[in-house]
Design an enzyme around this catalytic site. Sequence first.
Site, PDB file in Angstrom:
ATOM      1  N   HIS A 153      -5.232   3.381   6.314  1.00  0.00           N
ATOM      2  CA  HIS A 153      -5.753   4.381   5.391  1.00  0.00           C
ATOM      3  C   HIS A 153      -4.974   4.446   4.076  1.00  0.00           C
ATOM      4  O   HIS A 153      -5.400   5.119   3.134  1.00  0.00           O
ATOM      5  CB  HIS A 153      -5.832   5.767   6.056  1.00  0.00           C
ATOM      6  CG  HIS A 153      -4.543   6.502   6.160  1.00  0.00           C
ATOM      7  ND1 HIS A 153      -3.795   6.554   7.318  1.00  0.00           N
ATOM      8  CD2 HIS A 153      -3.858   7.249   5.265  1.00  0.00           C
ATOM      9  CE1 HIS A 153      -2.733   7.298   7.134  1.00  0.00           C
ATOM     10  NE2 HIS A 153      -2.738   7.723   5.885  1.00  0.00           N
ATOM     11  N   ASP A 184      -5.109   2.024  12.766  1.00  0.00           N
ATOM     12  CA  ASP A 184      -4.639   2.502  11.467  1.00  0.00           C
ATOM     13  C   ASP A 184      -3.445   1.695  10.976  1.00  0.00           C
ATOM     14  O   ASP A 184      -2.469   2.247  10.474  1.00  0.00           O
ATOM     15  CB  ASP A 184      -4.285   3.991  11.518  1.00  0.00           C
ATOM     16  CG  ASP A 184      -4.191   4.612  10.118  1.00  0.00           C
ATOM     17  OD1 ASP A 184      -4.629   3.963   9.148  1.00  0.00           O
ATOM     18  OD2 ASP A 184      -3.664   5.740   9.992  1.00  0.00           O
ATOM     19  N   SER A 264       2.799   8.090   4.712  1.00  0.00           N
ATOM     20  CA  SER A 264       1.969   7.185   5.509  1.00  0.00           C
ATOM     21  C   SER A 264       2.427   5.742   5.393  1.00  0.00           C
ATOM     22  O   SER A 264       2.630   5.229   4.292  1.00  0.00           O
ATOM     23  CB  SER A 264       0.509   7.258   5.050  1.00  0.00           C
ATOM     24  OG  SER A 264      -0.168   8.309   5.652  1.00  0.00           O
TER      25      SER A 264
END
Length: 413
Positions: A153, A184, A264
């Site tokens: 993402h 992910d 992230s």
Amino acid sequence: MTPKHIWSGGWEAESEEDARRRAEAEAERLAHPERYEAPTTVHPTATGADEERSGLGRNRIIALAAVTVLAVGGGAFAAGALLDNNDSSSKGIARPAALPAVSSKPITPTRGQTRAGTIYAQDSPAVVSIRTSSGSGTGFLIDGDGTLVTNDHVVESATSVQVKFGTDGRTLRGDVKGVDPSSDLAVVHIDPSAVPSGVKPLQFADSTGVSVGDVAIAIGNPFGLDRTVTEGIVSSLGRTLTAPNGFQIDGVIQTDAAINPGNSGGPLLDDGGKVIGVNSQIATNGLSAGNVGIGFAVPSNTVRQVLPGLRLGKTVSHAWLGVHIEAPSGLSPSTPSGAAITSVTTGGPADDAGLQAGDIVTAVDGQPMDDSTDLSTYINSKAPGDKITMTVKRNGQTQKIDAVLADQPPKVP
């Protein structure tokens, strides 16, 4: 001293605007408490100037406590989910060996230095900022060939990204080699000659050796702040998250180390400085997108299995049953444990096998399924083409149903 950030742009203004909106929301909540239940939400932890285009604004997920419907299978990678295919021209993965795990011993800090400080000095040079046209996140170097790990993402649909090492002022081009929305995870490649001198790749620990209460250290770029370190503990193990494509990630590590938008794709480290997970999402109370002490990382063993294929530009294949499931309702001594089928995808393996909405799967291949997570985890451990035998309760009767698992579709049907 002004906080250092490695990307120019309006992140400070964006943060101030977020703070203003949160203050307004809190004032509204206090004025009308009857309108608000302060729901918990889980956010991917990328950050961007345009929230609707960034990892933060899309894929908002209800918190784990409220998640009852899961798409089976998919989610976290398991060793059996690779295609056994050595044809280099194939879109399937060639089943390369998993990246090795190394043993990890606690680092003993030098006099006057903390363990977190010692680990930061050792590992932070390998942590990078990754920026796309829609946002930014974190990544880290894992080998001498210029391979970086980050979240799917973070890179989203980009084929190339901008990369910066905190110890170096240059902006590097990074080519996205492979992505796996189901876990992910993504791999970015940079020219190895561009890696700053002295930077040592990070190594992966075996995440099965992680225990609740262990030290957990996160390094990343929250709100663009270069290589910020936070420390906490492993709060829980075996959590589940919804992946970017809607399937389930299993075996997730929960931590209270502060993780915020921009973290992230960064490493979650143990007390020996080895990677135990890749930071991916955070839970909030619905009023703020910032840290409240509940962060989640994709476990290192999932990463070790997925990355060799992604590094080759191959596609990771996951097993799929084609049902939505939840825990049986109205639990009582007379209600069986298991995974209740709420719907069956037309044309999927479960549909072909004759599963129906309302069925309760109590065992697969002789292994008890106590709840929906057990079923999802078991399917995720299999490979497309595998045959399974399910024990099913239907209208008070028990029967056996065979199914052949298929390749997971690009997203939840």
